[in-house]
Enzyme design. Structure first.
Site, PDB file in Angstrom:
ATOM      1  N   GLU A 226      78.179 -10.124 -35.064  1.00 38.35           N
ATOM      2  CA  GLU A 226      77.462 -10.918 -35.503  1.00 38.35           C
ATOM      3  C   GLU A 226      77.654 -12.165 -34.687  1.00 38.35           C
ATOM      4  O   GLU A 226      76.640 -13.031 -34.485  1.00 38.35           O
ATOM      5  CB  GLU A 226      77.636 -11.013 -37.073  1.00 38.35           C
ATOM      6  CG  GLU A 226      76.713 -12.080 -37.660  1.00 38.35           C
ATOM      7  CD  GLU A 226      77.201 -12.670 -39.054  1.00 38.35           C
ATOM      8  OE1 GLU A 226      78.110 -12.041 -39.495  1.00 38.35           O
ATOM      9  OE2 GLU A 226      76.511 -13.658 -39.406  1.00 38.35           O
TER      10      GLU A 226
ATOM     11  N   HIS B  38      79.987 -18.111 -37.537  1.00 41.05           N
ATOM     12  CA  HIS B  38      81.238 -17.470 -37.152  1.00 41.05           C
ATOM     13  C   HIS B  38      81.561 -17.876 -35.783  1.00 41.05           C
ATOM     14  O   HIS B  38      80.856 -18.942 -35.127  1.00 41.05           O
ATOM     15  CB  HIS B  38      81.478 -15.943 -37.300  1.00 41.05           C
ATOM     16  CG  HIS B  38      80.607 -15.439 -38.675  1.00 41.05           C
ATOM     17  ND1 HIS B  38      81.346 -15.690 -39.916  1.00 41.05           N
ATOM     18  CD2 HIS B  38      79.433 -15.294 -39.016  1.00 41.05           C
ATOM     19  CE1 HIS B  38      80.471 -15.324 -40.927  1.00 41.05           C
ATOM     20  NE2 HIS B  38      79.227 -15.071 -40.327  1.00 41.05           N
TER      21      HIS B  38
ATOM     22  N   GLU C  82      69.479 -15.133 -42.618  1.00 42.70           N
ATOM     23  CA  GLU C  82      70.001 -13.743 -42.469  1.00 42.70           C
ATOM     24  C   GLU C  82      69.041 -12.871 -41.832  1.00 42.70           C
ATOM     25  O   GLU C  82      68.422 -12.565 -42.291  1.00 42.70           O
ATOM     26  CB  GLU C  82      70.839 -13.119 -43.763  1.00 42.70           C
ATOM     27  CG  GLU C  82      71.699 -14.069 -44.419  1.00 42.70           C
ATOM     28  CD  GLU C  82      73.203 -13.654 -43.787  1.00 42.70           C
ATOM     29  OE1 GLU C  82      73.418 -13.144 -42.901  1.00 42.70           O
ATOM     30  OE2 GLU C  82      74.094 -14.406 -44.453  1.00 42.70           O
TER      31      GLU C  82
ATOM     32  N   HIS D 237      72.812 -16.340 -38.859  1.00 45.38           N
ATOM     33  CA  HIS D 237      73.504 -15.305 -39.326  1.00 45.38           C
ATOM     34  C   HIS D 237      72.615 -14.119 -39.304  1.00 45.38           C
ATOM     35  O   HIS D 237      71.704 -13.864 -39.145  1.00 45.38           O
ATOM     36  CB  HIS D 237      74.050 -15.619 -40.633  1.00 45.38           C
ATOM     37  CG  HIS D 237      75.171 -16.515 -40.776  1.00 45.38           C
ATOM     38  ND1 HIS D 237      76.434 -16.361 -41.054  1.00 45.38           N
ATOM     39  CD2 HIS D 237      74.881 -18.028 -40.833  1.00 45.38           C
ATOM     40  CE1 HIS D 237      77.160 -17.508 -41.105  1.00 45.38           C
ATOM     41  NE2 HIS D 237      76.281 -18.599 -40.947  1.00 45.38           N
TER      42      HIS D 237
HETATM   43 ZN   LIG Z   1      77.449 -14.353 -41.124  1.00 40.86          ZN
END
Ligand SMILES: [Zn+2]
Length: 298
Positions: free
Chosen positions: A128, A91, A261, A183
């Site tokens: 995030e 992102h 993640e 992430h």
């Molecule tokens: Zn993400």
């Protein structure tokens, strides 16, 4: 939400040393079949998949200064000197304000997907993209201290994108030995833990990276779990591993690549860790170690 964390000067030297120690440990011991390239650090299988506490060894040791004596100008000499790693902070800080760009469809393998997404956030609004960025910088510092050439897919946390296909392309053009997309998830509040996403078999796209990516995922998963205390995700994936065929960032990659993640931002327990700068230092140590172990054995 596959994709974010802050920088920090601490720990770098220690990790540099421990990676060097790791290389030294790996070299003499058992040998790998025959793939031992002429790289002096060609590595055999690591200690053990169990949790032992891994070889944080910290062997006292060798030259400290990262800056070293090496012939190269600014990249220190180290066990990863000839390796290229792409770190992809998921992102970006400007995504939320650029819906047209972010929602544009781009190649994602056999089909198309949106260029990028905004990402998750904690209940308190810690985003995030910021986590991804901060953690990525810490990981970069550590890998560079060990001599790797590190390419980030974005240069700050205020821009838009890049799109998922471009993120993959950056790894391809760098001819990276490994790529890790960083992430943190936005899962159910009651679910906690981390997982590593690997590319599934997408004929014509991922055939060449499924196997090495799996190895990378295994090393990253082990080191991350041991180094951070975060458990395997209990709300998805299988013992911390999830194979997916729908992620453009993986499908479009020609180099071994996984998504980490790092935890679930919506879960209070995970969020308390992910928002803690000290914890992020440890997480970066673990991620860098996982990447290094993979590189040294491949
Ligand atoms: Zn993400």
């Amino acid at each position: 939400m596959h994709a974010p964390a802050p920088p920090g000067p601490v720990g770098r030297r220690r990790v540099a040393l421990s990676l060097t120690a790791l290389a030294l440990l790996l070299t003499p011991a058992c040998t790998t079949p025959s793939n031992a390239s002429d790289n002096p650090t060609a590595a055999p299988p690591l200690p053990a998949p169990d949790d032992g506490d891994g070889g944080s060894g910290e062997a006292s040791g060798t030259g400290s200064s990262g800056s070293g004596d090496g012939p190269s100008d600014d990249v220190p000499d180290g066990p990863l000197s000839d390796r290229v790693v792409v770190i992809d902070p998921g992102h970006n800080g400007g995504n939320a304000d650029a819906p047209d760009e972010i929602n544009a469809m781009v190649p994602a393998g056999p089909g198309e997907k949106a260029c990028d997404t905004v990402g998750a956030e904690t209940a308190d609004g810690y985003a995030e993209h910021e986590f991804n960025w901060e953690l990525s910088l810490l990981v970069r510092d550590r890998l560079e201290a060990d001599g790797a050439t590190v390419v980030l897919t974005r240069s700050d946390d205020e821009g838009v994108g890049p799109c998922i296909d471009d993120r993959a392309r950056i790894g391809n053009e760098a001819d990276a030995d490994a790529a890790v997309s960083i992430h943190a998830d936005g899962g159910p509040e009651s679910g906690r833990g981390f997982h590593v996403i690997t590319p599934g078999d997408v004929p014509g796209f991922t055939d060449d990276i499924v196997e090495p990516s799996r190895l990378l995922a295994g090393d990253l998963r082990r080191e991350y779990r041991e180094g951070t205390g975060v458990p395997y995700a209990d709300y998805l994936a299988d013992e911390g591993l999830d194979e997916r065929t729908d992620l453009g960032g993986l499908n479009m990659s020609d180099v071994p690549k996984v998504f980490l993640e790092a935890g679930n931002l919506r879960n209070p327990e995970d969020a308390a860790l992910l928002t803690d700068p000290g914890w992020r230092e440890r997480a970066a140590d673990a991620i860098a170690r996982g990447v290094a172990v993979y590189l040294l054995r491949s």
